[in-house]
Design an enzyme around this catalytic site. Structure first.
Site, PDB file in Angstrom:
ATOM      1  N   ASP A  81       0.708  -1.299  -0.117  1.00 19.25           N
ATOM      2  CA  ASP A  81      -0.003   0.254  -0.061  1.00 19.25           C
ATOM      3  C   ASP A  81       0.952   1.172   0.116  1.00 19.25           C
ATOM      4  O   ASP A  81       1.805   1.155   0.532  1.00 19.25           O
ATOM      5  CB  ASP A  81      -1.116   0.127   1.213  1.00 19.25           C
ATOM      6  CG  ASP A  81      -1.906   1.074   1.144  1.00 19.25           C
ATOM      7  OD1 ASP A  81      -2.464   1.404  -0.031  1.00 19.25           O
ATOM      8  OD2 ASP A  81      -2.303   1.581   2.190  1.00 19.25           O
ATOM      9  N   ASP A 102       2.112   5.061  -5.256  1.00 23.56           N
ATOM     10  CA  ASP A 102       1.650   6.414  -5.156  1.00 23.56           C
ATOM     11  C   ASP A 102       2.369   7.372  -5.729  1.00 23.56           C
ATOM     12  O   ASP A 102       3.370   7.899  -5.142  1.00 23.56           O
ATOM     13  CB  ASP A 102       1.644   6.379  -3.482  1.00 23.56           C
ATOM     14  CG  ASP A 102       0.570   7.546  -3.049  1.00 23.56           C
ATOM     15  OD1 ASP A 102       0.359   8.209  -4.104  1.00 23.56           O
ATOM     16  OD2 ASP A 102       0.583   7.794  -1.914  1.00 23.56           O
ATOM     17  N   HIS A 175      -7.775  10.072   5.644  1.00 27.56           N
ATOM     18  CA  HIS A 175      -7.006   9.170   6.388  1.00 27.56           C
ATOM     19  C   HIS A 175      -7.142   9.427   7.827  1.00 27.56           C
ATOM     20  O   HIS A 175      -7.045  10.323   8.308  1.00 27.56           O
ATOM     21  CB  HIS A 175      -5.474   9.321   5.991  1.00 27.56           C
ATOM     22  CG  HIS A 175      -4.943   8.785   4.834  1.00 27.56           C
ATOM     23  ND1 HIS A 175      -4.121   9.457   4.088  1.00 27.56           N
ATOM     24  CD2 HIS A 175      -5.245   7.640   4.013  1.00 27.56           C
ATOM     25  CE1 HIS A 175      -4.128   8.798   2.744  1.00 27.56           C
ATOM     26  NE2 HIS A 175      -4.648   7.775   3.052  1.00 27.56           N
TER      27      HIS A 175
END
Length: 292
Positions: A81, A102, A175
């Site tokens: 991730d 990302d 988040h």
């Protein structure tokens, strides 16, 4: 080459549900996610995330996950991730079955170029690639949402030119869990992006989002939901409950944390609609002799 990760999300899109993606932090939290997946026969993305990488590194986190999943029959994908370019390359070499690169912080053209290169490399090894467009703020951070939402036209072009397998978008998620009333999800935006992007959509930051909005997001085209904070807080509650009664062994506290995290993960899997769908791929019986 189509692997398990792609298959899971395409099945989810066809079936109108989402697959849960949750972060591991140690053996007990990894065990909790697998036990939850076994219990409700759900596929699961086991995520090596941004918190654990500085703690133990990509390799050790992967080795820990492989060691624990060897004791489980749960249908799972080991997923990196929010990986950097070099971390994604390392994950591919190690054997991850899915990675998220990302590059959302990069200029748009550079994000396209670097993502396209990584997709080409990853696909040669049968590894699925997720990427992100738009920005996701931390909980309770002051936000002008118009500058954070994913642009529809950019999403269409990005997905077409990079060949990503899944696309994470910004549509009101944060988040963490906000202390104040959360920003409602931009369901119309999700719908419009899903109409022009062939890849299944992903939402990060699903903790704290009302159930009704999660259900609406799935109906609009989201088929992978990332949640960490809600499950991590459940694990923490278990530890605190043991220690609230006086000094206790760390192992006892973590075992209770694992129990509460299993319950929290099952709730997420049920809400997302993926419970019961692992049976479409393989049996999910608990292996004999498993000790957790």
């Amino acid at each position: 080459m189509t692997g398990l990760a792609q298959d899971l999300l395409h099945r989810a899109r066809t079936g109108g549900y989402a697959v849960g993606a949750f972060n591991m932090h140690n053996d007990e939290t990894t065990q909790a996610l697998l036990a939850a997946a076994e219990s409700c026969a759900a596929p699961v993305f086991l995520q090596v995330g941004r918190a654990v990488i500085p703690h133990m590194g990509v390799r050790k986190a992967y080795e820990m996950t492989r060691r624990v999943v060897a004791e489980s029959d749960a249908v799972h994908v080991i997923h990196l991730d929010h990986g950097s370019y070099q971390e994604v390359l390392e994950a591919i070499r190690l054997g991850f079955t899915s990675v998220m690169y990302d590059g959302a912080h990069l200029p748009f053209e550079e994000n396209i170029a670097t993502t396209r290169r990584l997709v080409s490399i990853a696909h040669d090894f049968g590894v699925a690639v997720e990427a992100e467009l738009g920005r996701i703020p931390d909980a309770d951070q002051p936000v002008e949402w118009s500058s954070y939402y994913t642009d529809i036209g950019e999403a269409q072009r990005f997905a077409a030119e990079t060949g990503v397998d899944f696309l994470a978008i910004s549509a009101g998620v944060v988040h963490g869990v906000p202390l104040s009333a959360p920003q409602p999800l931009a369901i119309d935006l999700i719908t419009k992006i899903a109409e022009v992007v062939e890849a299944p959509l992903v939402l990060h930051g699903a903790s704290g989002v009302p159930d009704s909005e999660i259900t609406a997001a799935i109906a609009a085209g989201v088929h992978k939901l990332n949640a960490d904070t809600d499950l991590r807080l459940a694990f923490r509650r278990g530890i605190e409950q043991v220690w609230a009664g006086g000094d206790g062994q760390l192992e006892t506290a973590m075992a209770h944390g694992r129990e509460l995290m299993v319950e929290a993960a099952i709730q997420k899997m049920t809400l997302y609609g993926c419970a019961g769908h692992a049976a479409e791929l393989t049996g999910t019986t608990t292996p004999a002799g498993r000790h957790w």
